[in-house]
Design an enzyme around this catalytic site. Structure first.
Site, PDB file in Angstrom:
ATOM      1  N   SER A 209       0.836  -1.205   0.000  1.00 27.07           N
ATOM      2  CA  SER A 209       0.000   0.000   0.000  1.00 27.07           C
ATOM      3  C   SER A 209       0.872   1.256   0.000  1.00 27.07           C
ATOM      4  CB  SER A 209      -0.911  -0.024   1.222  1.00 27.07           C
ATOM      5  OG  SER A 209      -1.498   1.220   1.409  1.00 27.07           O
TER       6      SER A 209
ATOM      7  N   TRP B 149       2.375   1.622  -3.399  1.00 27.19           N
ATOM      8  CA  TRP B 149       1.356   2.053  -4.369  1.00 27.19           C
ATOM      9  C   TRP B 149       1.357   3.585  -4.476  1.00 27.19           C
ATOM     10  CZ3 TRP B 149      -2.817   5.308  -3.807  1.00 27.19           C
ATOM     11  CH2 TRP B 149      -3.765   5.323  -4.840  1.00 27.19           C
ATOM     12  N   HIS B 150       1.639   4.246  -3.350  1.00 23.57           N
ATOM     13  CA  HIS B 150       1.590   5.707  -3.345  1.00 23.57           C
ATOM     14  C   HIS B 150       2.720   6.342  -4.156  1.00 23.57           C
ATOM     15  CE1 HIS B 150      -1.215   5.058  -0.036  1.00 23.57           C
ATOM     16  NE2 HIS B 150      -1.685   6.251  -0.341  1.00 23.57           N
ATOM     17  N   GLY B 151       3.819   5.668  -4.266  1.00 22.60           N
ATOM     18  CA  GLY B 151       4.891   6.262  -5.050  1.00 22.60           C
ATOM     19  C   GLY B 151       6.163   5.454  -4.985  1.00 22.60           C
TER      20      GLY B 151
ATOM     21  N   PHE C 153      -0.233  10.152  -7.577  1.00 19.90           N
ATOM     22  CA  PHE C 153      -0.192   8.709  -7.358  1.00 19.90           C
ATOM     23  C   PHE C 153      -0.946   8.013  -8.468  1.00 19.90           C
ATOM     24  CE2 PHE C 153      -0.275  10.275  -2.784  1.00 19.90           C
ATOM     25  CZ  PHE C 153       1.084  10.507  -2.797  1.00 19.90           C
TER      26      PHE C 153
END
Lengths: 310, 478
Positions: free
Chosen positions: B322, B325-327, B478
């Site tokens: 997770s 996933w943001h960066g 994102f």
């Protein structure tokens, strides 16, 4: 559905009324841009020397010290594309124009008003000069270009406190009453201004801006050559705290580009005051802008060069 | 086109009027209009990446049909993996390639080998993580037999590209959104008013809270070495409210906009800063992403069915994924791992589902029992956000070491009292409205018209008061 639409219209009426009344009130406040437009409308045919550029020339060159009739058409963050737009708007009216003084500062060739933090100023050219190069709908509106608290301050200053919004002299110079900065300010502004003016010059974005700006210079030169008008490019003085924090590659590219242009065009001249030792601490308001005394010194020097060139 | 831009303020009424007045007699025409509007909305950002979005949509549409029509399991598997690999491949190339190439070069450098990695000079297509996850959930659900493939391309394309959710979610599920797209929609006055109210509240959160906090958070984070510990704490708190105002504000506008078109999107935020433990926080923050990872990663990995070790492993996996996933930055991975660490005690003591209901109203037990828990959870969250906001790990560590110094007891050098007051007022409204879908609904439903309208006008004035040039939403990157 009709009830919904009607209610929205009724609910938003006071909001629209507020927006329109503020917009009209703001547009009625005379400012530097509306003043300069009016001056050029009226006196373009008489001007012999025209000064362009951003705050470095707006604050730094006082036409009062010029021997011929000069006007400072520059303003804060005015990039070369807006110099060119103003120039194009009046090009057929410049009957006596002999010299164009054009600022080439450290960031000039990599600057574009629309892309910087001062992009809100685009509306001034759209609304007051009638230059139609807006990027956003907000550029058509005073109300939408600034926060309401800033607009409120402007309205109160003009309508309640009767303070003028015009910051320039009758000849367009905007450096009145700017005393020299203290040592601490000069150190601090040197760092921050250099950081703000330093661009990622190898990026696609700044390469495009650079190429566009160079092409603007060529257009102005071409027009001037046909009319036997001279162009004096100058790089303004900067305090050592500013010079120490710049990207030397950006400066060198700028200087080399202008030197090449000047060597290929006999109506052009370039003077680099960037590290001129004649300008000392008291000549600076902050690390990259001149004080009133500094502006007098620079104006006289440029005027002397123009006279000598004739 | 940003939700907080004038362009959107013009775009939305035009689409709304066309939708309810011109295409209202045909569901097909309404969906074609929604698709055209959504593509226009996306093209306003960068038309070139519209082709990527279209390709991704076509890929999932066709692989969905192929899976549906597959006569044997291996054929179905082939189309499934084709979709997953291509979708994740695009995400990997655009979002993670440079990170892996540079990290590999750095790792190699530690053993004395120097290589210059070949990196891509591309911008990240806005919303790629969101629409990729839309598509993935769709193909996974078909593969598992939960849903049938959609045969109408326009309907499917609207599911992926519906403009309110296209660039920053909520991450929708085909089971929830597709039936709404396929069903005839009638105008509902109450829902439309509610939608507008939620849009207004979202704009307030973004323009007044997030953008004002951003000004100070950016100043403090960008010059963290120059500030005292107390100022750094304040900077982290400002970022905490910035990211909440920014992302939940975006989600409110998205949900409100969709409601204007008769479509209900998944709720994305449920007052996360009133959570009493970190498990509750994650049930209330970016709900559509958390539930996506729960359903498509955590549960397939075994969830909490196995032994302790399996639960711990799975928890760390979903939090780290997770974060990633943001960066493509180690800061996001550490942020994810830190949240997993926070979660661990709750998991090991089986108390991660203690606080399922919204925090209750006042009284002595609240002061002594729940308030300290809320404050502790909030503090842990603030600490974790430092990693999320920092440029890199060393920046985060130097920021934290700056906090843990004597200067933390000094008065902060930046003290925007107006903003602190604004945040306090904002949190008060959020607290009072915490039983609703969004805080302002409480006043919209209970207050009499003069008070209600006065509040709406006050919010509108506040928005104009603080609105400058529109600011990008954080989650667009994102």
């Amino acid at each position: 559905m009709k009830k919904f639409i009607l209610k929205i219209i009724l609910f938003s009426l006071p909001v629209w009324a507020m927006i329109f009344s503020i917009e009209i009130s703001l547009r009625n406040i005379p400012n530097d841009y509306s003043y300069k437009k009016k001056y050029l409308d009226k006196h373009a045919a008489e001007i012999e020397t025209l000064i362009f550029g951003s705050s470095h020339s707006f604050r730094g060159i006082n036409p009062a010290f010029f021997s011929g009739k000069a006007f400072n058409a520059s303003h804060v963050s005015q990039s070369l594309n807006y110099d060119y737009e103003i120039f194009k708007k009046y090009q057929d009216k410049f009957e006596k124009l002999k010299t164009i003084v054009l600022l080439i500062s450290y960031s000039s060739l990599y600057g574009k008003l629309e892309t910087g933090v001062e992009s809100w100023r685009v509306k001034n050219y759209v609304i007051y000069y009638g230059i139609n190069t807006p990027k956003s709908i907000t550029d058509y509106s005073e109300f939408l270009s600034n926060k309401l608290n800033i607009n409120k301050k402007r309205l109160v200053a003009y309508y309640k406190l009767h303070e003028s919004n015009i910051t320039c002299t009758t000849l367009g110079w905007g450096g009145m009453g700017r005393k020299s900065g203290n040592e601490k300010d000069l150190i601090e502004t040197g760092k921050t201004a250099a950081k703000r003016h330093t661009k990622n010059i190898h990026s696609e974005k700044y390469q495009t801006i650079f190429n566009n700006n160079v092409s603007i210079l060529h257009s102005i030169i071409k027009w001037s050559q046909a009319r036997n008008i001279k162009i004096l490019f100058f790089t303004p003085p900067a305090f050592h705290t500013y010079r120490e924090h710049i990207n030397i590659e950006q400066l060198n590219t700028t200087i080399e580009t202008i030197n090449t242009i000047v060597s290929n065009n006999n109506n052009c001249m370039y003077i680099n005051f960037f590290d001129d030792p004649n300008f000392i601490a008291k000549d600076f308001y902050d690390a990259d802008h001149l004080s009133e005394t500094g502006a007098e010194k620079l104006s006289k020097l440029i005027n002397y060069k123009i006279d000598e060139w004739k | 086109m940003l939700f907080n831009s004038i362009d959107f303020a013009i775009f939305l009424p035009i689409v709304f009027i066309l939708y309810w007045f011109v295409t209202n007699k045909s569901l097909k025409a309404q969906n074609v209009l929604l698709l055209a509007a959504s593509y226009f909305f996306y093209a306003c950002w960068d038309w070139r990446f519209l082709f990527l979005l279209m390709f991704s949509t076509l890929l999932d549409y066709f692989t969905g049909l192929k899976m549906q029509d597959a006569t044997n399991k291996s054929n179905k598997k082939f189309w499934f993996w084709l979709s997953v690999i291509v979708n994740l491949g695009f995400l990997g190339v655009f979002k993670y390639y440079n990170f892996f190439a540079e990290s590999f070069a750095e790792a190699i450098a530690h053993v004395g080998l120097k290589i210059n990695p070949w990196t891509l000079n591309v911008i990240l297509p806005v919303g790629i993580s969101f629409y990729t996850f839309h598509g993935l959930s769709y193909v996974i659900d078909i593969y598992k037999g939960k849903i049938k493939a959609e045969r109408n391309f326009v309907d499917y394309a609207v599911f992926v590209s519906f403009f309110p959710l296209l660039v920053a979610g909520p991450i929708e599920r085909a089971t929830h959104l597709l039936p709404q797209i396929k069903k005839e929609r009638t105008f509902d006055y109450t829902k439309a008013v509610d939608g507008l109210r939620q849009i207004l509240w979202g704009l307030f959160k973004k323009i007044v809270i997030a953008d004002c906090c951003a000004e100070y958070a950016n100043q403090i984070f960008n010059n963290s070495a120059d500030y005292s510990g107390s100022t750094l704490v304040l900077g982290a708190v400002f970022f905490t409210f910035q990211i909440y105002g920014d992302f939940s504000g975006y989600s409110d506008i998205a949900l409100g906009t969709a409601r204007l078109f008769g479509i209900e999107l998944l709720r994305n935020f449920a007052f996360p800063y009133f959570s009493r433990d970190i498990a509750e926080f994650w049930r209330r923050w970016h709900i559509s992403l958390s539930s996506w990872f729960r359903d498509y990663l955590y549960i397939p990995l075994g969830g909490s069915k196995g032994g302790t070790w399996m639960k711990v492993r799975n928890t760390f996996i979903i939090f780290i994924v997770s974060g990633f996933w943001h960066g493509a930055n180690w800061t996001f991975i550490v942020w994810g791992a830190l949240n997993a660490l926070y979660f661990l005690p709750l998991l090991l003591t089986n108390s991660n589902r203690n606080n399922l209901e919204i925090v209750r109203v006042g009284g002595k037990p609240f002061i002594f029992n729940e308030l300290p828990k809320i404050l502790l959870t909030f503090s842990l969250t603030v600490f974790a956000w430092i990693f999320f906001r920092a440029e890199n790990i060393s920046h985060a560590l130097s920021y934290i070491s700056g906090i843990f110094s004597k200067s933390v007891f000094s008065l902060p050098s930046i003290r925007p009292y107006y903003l602190i007051l604004l945040i306090a007022l904002f949190m008060l409204v959020e607290w009072l409205g915490r039983k609703q879908q969004y805080a302002l609904a409480e006043f919209g439903l209970r207050w009499k018209r003069p008070f209600r309208y006065a509040m709406y006008y006050a919010i509108i004035v506040a928005i104009f008061w603080f609105a400058g040039k529109e600011q990008q939403f954080i989650y667009f990157q994102f």
